[in-house]
Design an enzyme around this catalytic site. Structure first.
Site, short mmCIF file in Angstrom:
data_model
loop_
_atom_site.label_atom_id
_atom_site.label_comp_id
_atom_site.label_asym_id
_atom_site.label_seq_id
_atom_site.Cartn_x
_atom_site.Cartn_y
_atom_site.Cartn_z
N SER A 41 -7.44 -9.28 10.73
CA SER A 41 -7.50 -7.93 10.15
C SER A 41 -7.43 -6.91 11.27
O SER A 41 -8.40 -6.71 12.01
CB SER A 41 -8.79 -7.76 9.35
OG SER A 41 -9.02 -6.40 9.03
N SER A 42 -6.29 -6.24 11.39
CA SER A 42 -6.09 -5.30 12.48
C SER A 42 -7.13 -4.20 12.47
O SER A 42 -7.71 -3.85 13.50
CB SER A 42 -4.68 -4.70 12.39
OG SER A 42 -4.48 -3.73 13.39
N THR A 75 -0.37 1.70 10.30
CA THR A 75 -1.43 2.46 9.64
C THR A 75 -2.84 2.05 10.04
O THR A 75 -3.80 2.78 9.77
CB THR A 75 -1.33 2.33 8.11
OG1 THR A 75 -1.52 0.96 7.73
CG2 THR A 75 0.02 2.82 7.61
N CYS A 134 0.84 -1.19 0.00
CA CYS A 134 0.00 0.00 0.00
C CYS A 134 0.88 1.25 0.00
O CYS A 134 1.85 1.33 0.78
CB CYS A 134 -0.89 -0.01 1.24
SG CYS A 134 -1.84 1.52 1.45
N GLU A 144 2.82 -5.66 8.87
CA GLU A 144 3.21 -4.30 8.51
C GLU A 144 4.35 -3.80 9.40
O GLU A 144 5.30 -3.18 8.92
CB GLU A 144 2.01 -3.36 8.62
CG GLU A 144 2.35 -1.92 8.25
CD GLU A 144 1.19 -0.97 8.51
OE1 GLU A 144 1.47 0.20 8.86
OE2 GLU A 144 0.03 -1.38 8.35
#
Length: 339
Positions: free
Chosen positions: A237-238, A179, A111, A141
């Site tokens: 999924s954070s 993020t 991303c 991430e």
């Protein structure tokens, strides 16, 4: 299914109805990443190897697997010379180096907002600062960002972590954030950093992505209108998990629903108003399946709660751009619903 739209939230839903949040679902980075895998399969044929889950959603991974994507935990599992897509969460320079040694044909789906954090980490480390990365230690991430300057980056998750840092209060430090975090929780950690360190700098703008911010804000508006909030998204999924936490922090009963099969009907007492949203990696088909099931259970009236409009688009890599459709992916999974 009867649906009403509310621009300012003034419209109410009858007891037993559904309040549907907007925005919800795919963000630009997720749409781009999925489109990259689909387009790579179209251009190069199967198999296309993908390092880690392209995005954190079990439905998307399953569908892409059916089409010929092969998901692996490490670039070392990819046959030499094969096409390898790096996931939207980003990878460390060490992974890039390993891929070059294996002569992999890499397509990077990181991303752009994550790539920005990587660049900031490199810049702060070069300036001689200890980089305090606010995030979850085991998230992909964070692993990728930390790999940009492993000797200079320290991960902190809580205000207690800040207090325990073995650094002088006047040490030159910088902070960055994962993020997909909770906006409010992250703000508390950043405030703790500013209280402790006298020589601290931060990123240019907020690192928490626009989509995470918008979806959390939408849940904040949704929670007071709902007796129970359901967030569609996978357990890894954070940003989806954070949305559930945001609703609970506001006193709402809230649950993560990976798909309709995970819906527990005991949550849905007669007359309860149900709020629904979905994480940035959750496809709209899962929301629609949930709405269909709720309709079968008597929750048929749907009010759409309008939030911040989104028009962000990230372009495809040039090598995958479609001359007919331009640089925006127009593939089935990557297509977002028309709100």
């Amino acid at each position: 299914m009867e649906s009403h739209r509310s621009q300012d939230g003034s419209a109410t839903t009858a007891p037993g109805g559904v309040v549907l949040a907007e925005p919800r679902g795919f963000c630009a980075g997720v749409r781009r990443a999925i489109g990259i895998v689909e387009r790579a399969l179209e251009v190069h044929g199967a198999p296309v190897y993908v390092r880690k889950e392209i995005v954190h959603n079990h439905y998307i991974v399953s569908e892409l697997t059916k089409r010929g994507a092969r998901f692996v935990d490490s670039e070392e599992e990819v046959p030499e010379g094969a096409i390898c897509v790096f996931s939207a969460h980003g990878v460390s320079p060490a992974v890039h180096d390993a891929a070059r040694r294996r002569e992999l044909d890499v397509i990077d789906a990181t991303c752009p907002l994550v790539a920005k954090v990587h660049q900031e980490a490199v810049r702060f480390a070069r300036d001689g600062r200890t980089v305090l990365l606010v995030g979850h230690e085991d998230h992909e991430e964070v692993e990728g960002t930390r790999g940009e300057a492993p000797d200079a980056i320290v991960v902190v998750e809580t205000e207690e972590d800040v207090a325990r840092l073995d650094l002088a209060d006047d040490a030159p430090v910088a902070y960055l954030t994962q993020t997909t975090l909770s906006i409010d929780e992250t703000a508390r950690v950043v405030e703790a950093l500013h209280r402790r360190f006298t020589n601290i700098v931060g990123p240019n703008g907020d690192d928490i992505c626009y989509a995470s911010q918008n979806r959390q804000n939408a849940v904040k508006e949704l929670a007071p209108l709902s007796d129970v909030v359901l967030v569609v998204g996978s357990a890894n999924s954070s940003n989806s998990v954070r949305m559930v936490e945001v609703a609970r922090d506001l006193g709402a009963e809230a649950y993560l629903v990976p798909d309709v099969d995970h819906l527990d009907e005991s949550w849905l007492s007669p007359g309860k108003t149900i709020g629904i949203s979905s994480g940035a990696s959750a496809p709209e088909i899962l929301v629609r399946q949930l709405l269909d099931r709720l309709k079968e259970l008597g929750h048929s009236e749907v009010t759409v709660r309008q939030g911040e409009p989104e028009d962000v688009v990230f372009s495809m890599p040039g090598r995958l751009a479609d001359a007919e459709y331009g640089r925006i992916p127009r593939t089935e999974l990557a297509e977002e619903r028309q709100a």
